[in-house]
Design a protein around this motif. Structure first.
Motif, PDB file in Angstrom:
ATOM      1  N   TRP A  96     -50.958  46.005  23.735  1.00 32.40           N
ATOM      2  CA  TRP A  96     -51.159  47.160  24.603  1.00 32.40           C
ATOM      3  C   TRP A  96     -49.938  48.082  24.626  1.00 32.40           C
ATOM      4  O   TRP A  96     -49.493  48.530  25.664  1.00 32.40           O
ATOM      5  CB  TRP A  96     -51.482  46.704  26.022  1.00 32.40           C
ATOM      6  CG  TRP A  96     -52.919  46.283  26.166  1.00 32.40           C
ATOM      7  CD1 TRP A  96     -53.961  46.594  25.367  1.00 32.40           C
ATOM      8  CD2 TRP A  96     -53.433  45.435  27.190  1.00 32.40           C
ATOM      9  NE1 TRP A  96     -55.103  46.005  25.813  1.00 32.40           N
ATOM     10  CE2 TRP A  96     -54.828  45.282  26.943  1.00 32.40           C
ATOM     11  CE3 TRP A  96     -52.877  44.778  28.301  1.00 32.40           C
ATOM     12  CZ2 TRP A  96     -55.658  44.527  27.749  1.00 32.40           C
ATOM     13  CZ3 TRP A  96     -53.707  44.029  29.105  1.00 32.40           C
ATOM     14  CH2 TRP A  96     -55.085  43.897  28.840  1.00 32.40           C
ATOM     15  N   THR A 152     -47.503  51.064  22.104  1.00 26.11           N
ATOM     16  CA  THR A 152     -47.198  51.819  20.887  1.00 26.11           C
ATOM     17  C   THR A 152     -45.712  51.666  20.588  1.00 26.11           C
ATOM     18  O   THR A 152     -44.870  51.988  21.426  1.00 26.11           O
ATOM     19  CB  THR A 152     -47.552  53.302  21.032  1.00 26.11           C
ATOM     20  OG1 THR A 152     -48.968  53.426  21.232  1.00 26.11           O
ATOM     21  CG2 THR A 152     -47.165  54.085  19.785  1.00 26.11           C
ATOM     22  N   SER A 185     -49.604  51.291  16.909  1.00 24.54           N
ATOM     23  CA  SER A 185     -50.243  51.092  18.212  1.00 24.54           C
ATOM     24  C   SER A 185     -51.093  49.832  18.159  1.00 24.54           C
ATOM     25  O   SER A 185     -51.895  49.664  17.231  1.00 24.54           O
ATOM     26  CB  SER A 185     -51.119  52.291  18.579  1.00 24.54           C
ATOM     27  OG  SER A 185     -50.348  53.473  18.659  1.00 24.54           O
ATOM     28  N   ASN A 186     -50.914  48.969  19.154  1.00 29.89           N
ATOM     29  CA  ASN A 186     -51.657  47.717  19.264  1.00 29.89           C
ATOM     30  C   ASN A 186     -52.553  47.812  20.498  1.00 29.89           C
ATOM     31  O   ASN A 186     -52.067  47.929  21.626  1.00 29.89           O
ATOM     32  CB  ASN A 186     -50.703  46.533  19.375  1.00 29.89           C
ATOM     33  CG  ASN A 186     -51.421  45.205  19.305  1.00 29.89           C
ATOM     34  OD1 ASN A 186     -52.647  45.143  19.193  1.00 29.89           O
ATOM     35  ND2 ASN A 186     -50.675  44.112  19.361  1.00 29.89           N
ATOM     36  N   TYR A 187     -53.883  47.746  20.296  1.00 26.56           N
ATOM     37  CA  TYR A 187     -54.838  47.885  21.392  1.00 26.56           C
ATOM     38  C   TYR A 187     -55.352  46.540  21.897  1.00 26.56           C
ATOM     39  O   TYR A 187     -56.289  46.501  22.693  1.00 26.56           O
ATOM     40  CB  TYR A 187     -56.015  48.756  20.945  1.00 26.56           C
ATOM     41  CG  TYR A 187     -55.601  50.164  20.592  1.00 26.56           C
ATOM     42  CD1 TYR A 187     -55.390  51.122  21.570  1.00 26.56           C
ATOM     43  CD2 TYR A 187     -55.392  50.533  19.263  1.00 26.56           C
ATOM     44  CE1 TYR A 187     -55.002  52.414  21.247  1.00 26.56           C
ATOM     45  CE2 TYR A 187     -55.004  51.829  18.938  1.00 26.56           C
ATOM     46  CZ  TYR A 187     -54.815  52.755  19.936  1.00 26.56           C
ATOM     47  OH  TYR A 187     -54.422  54.036  19.606  1.00 26.56           O
ATOM     48  N   ALA A 215     -57.181  45.685  15.890  1.00 31.17           N
ATOM     49  CA  ALA A 215     -56.885  46.765  16.830  1.00 31.17           C
ATOM     50  C   ALA A 215     -55.536  47.415  16.545  1.00 31.17           C
ATOM     51  O   ALA A 215     -54.939  48.025  17.428  1.00 31.17           O
ATOM     52  CB  ALA A 215     -56.927  46.231  18.261  1.00 31.17           C
TER      53      ALA A 215
END
Length: 442
Positions: A156, A158, A123-125, A98
């Motif tokens: 969660w 950026t 960005s980490n989702y 992610a």
């Protein structure tokens, strides 16, 4: 009781010592053969004990065999080693699933050695963070070393990272693909996630400072131009005084000096001229010596950039011919960018010899100004003809290292070098000394 004399005891010790020595020599020889020596370099990539993952896999196989043939408790070791292997292989891939990111540069252009600043937006989702990330690539290929290390990218979120970026050589960056890699937590295997790149960075070759330019660059056909020279003319700044000559304008008479010397004295002004320079650059790799930033090829490009910068700063018209490209004559800031962009984008492989470049139409038709040909001694041996009035800046390829083709001695150089570079460790100093000699000769 049997009593052994000293000679028998010594012989027995020597025999025992020889046996130990032979065993030690055999073990050291095997160690040298399997570990230290590079006799099997062609199979190094397939030897499992050279990598942590391979060593753990061999340990797992040994634990399984011990559990099967010796005791079932060895399976506990197998479970432990297998858990480390599974976690070390799966976790890096999961942590990058992610992750999305892109790389951008603050500047569009820079110069060798100066560098710029780069920004990496990640960005980490996932709700969990990613640790031990490294930005790889951006140079010649994707595996060309780490540019920056990222401690953690929180979940969660950026995150933006800013870091200095100094390219090692002229050209367009990033070269190849940039990617984020991680081997967390054990470094057994690295997963990779490619990055998007916003824009590119063009790196110009660096130039050397020059004091002045020779008057040989002045046009012989057009006497009036935009550049003032230190010789007598009709426009420009005050240059000196001289006695009146019949035909001089009365407006140029210096009346106070005339009254002092009781004869007519005339003011002289600087002459204006159009300075015109054509740079012909030989970038055929087979005639240059060395590799990387300090090869004769890269120094020839830097010398070309030096001449272009110096003449443009004096308002000259500059024309560049390199390989199969010809940048039309011009001046000003936009023309400077075109010329240096062309030098920055010269590809690693080119095909035209200096003889073919010299026989091209733009070179043969050049008649008005200074024509400078930058090549090596090996490149000059490939030239069948030399342009009238052309000046040669010659770099001795052998002093920069090996070249792709053997040296040829069957043909002498066509011309005497205008400036000759023979010391690869002091190219800048030797070029500046040669340039001063050229100025003094004029």
């Amino acid at each position: 009781m049997m009593i052994l004399d000293d000679r028998e005891l010594n012989a027995e010790r020597v025999h025992h010592h020889d046996g130990d020595s032979r065993l030690q020599r055999w073990l050291l020889g095997m160690r040298h053969l399997l570990v230290e020596a590079d006799h099997f370099s062609f199979v190094n990539a397939y030897l499992p004990w050279r990598y942590p993952l391979g060593s753990l896999a061999m340990a797992a196989v040994a634990a399984a065999l011990c559990g099967w043939f010796v005791h079932a408790r060895a399976y506990l070791l197998l479970i432990g080693v297998g858990s480390v292997i599974v976690l070390g292989v799966i976790w890096p891939k999961v942590s990058l699933l992610a992750i999305r990111g892109h790389l951008k540069f603050e500047d569009r252009r820079t110069v060798e050695g100066k560098g710029t600043r780069a920004r990496l937006v990640v960005s980490n989702y996932l709700p969990i963070g990613s640790w031990g990330l490294r930005l790889r690539g951006g140079h010649e290929d994707a595996g060309s070393g780490s540019v920056v290390n990222l401690a953690v990218v929180p979940g969660w979120r950026t995150t933006e990272f800013e870091f200095p970026y100094v390219p090692p050589l002229r050209g367009e960056y990033p070269r190849g693909s940039a990617a984020l890699r991680t081997g967390f937590p054990f470094g057994l295997w690295e997963a990779e996630r490619s990055l998007a790149t916003t824009g590119s960075l063009l790196v110009w070759p660096r130039s050397l400072p020059l004091d002045d330019i020779p008057e040989a660059a002045a046009s012989d056909r057009t006497r009036e131009g935009l550049v003032f020279q230190n010789r007598a003319g009709h426009s420009g700044d005050f240059f000196g005084v001289r006695p009146y000559v019949r035909g001089d304008s009365l407006r140029r008479i210096h009346w106070p000096q005339s009254a002092r010397y009781d004869r007519l004295i005339v003011c002289e002004r600087q002459a204006s001229a159009n300075l015109h320079l054509q740079v012909v650059l030989d970038v055929l790799p087979s005639v240059h010596g060395g590799n990387g930033p300090y090869s004769s090829r890269e120094w020839a490009i830097r010398i070309a950039a030096t001449l272009i910068e110096a003449f443009l700063n004096r308002g000259a018209l500059v024309h560049l011919v390199v390989d199969d490209r010809s940048v039309a004559t011009g001046s000003g800031t936009s023309h400077r960018e075109r010329l240096l962009d062309t030098l920055a984008k010269i590809p690693p492989k080119t095909s035209k010899t200096i003889g073919e470049v010299l026989s091209s139409s733009p070179v043969r038709r050049f008649r008005d100004g200074l024509q400078v040909v930058i090549t090596t001694d090996r490149g000059l041996q490939r030239a069948d003809a030399w342009p009238h009035g052309g000046k040669a800046i010659i770099l001795r390829a052998a002093s920069f290292g090996a070249v792709a083709e053997p040296e040829r001695h069957d043909r002498p150089l066509l011309v005497r070098p205008w400036i000759e570079i023979t010391d690869a460790n002091n190219v800048a100093g030797q070029f500046r000394r040669g340039w001063r000699e050229v100025l003094n000769a004029n």
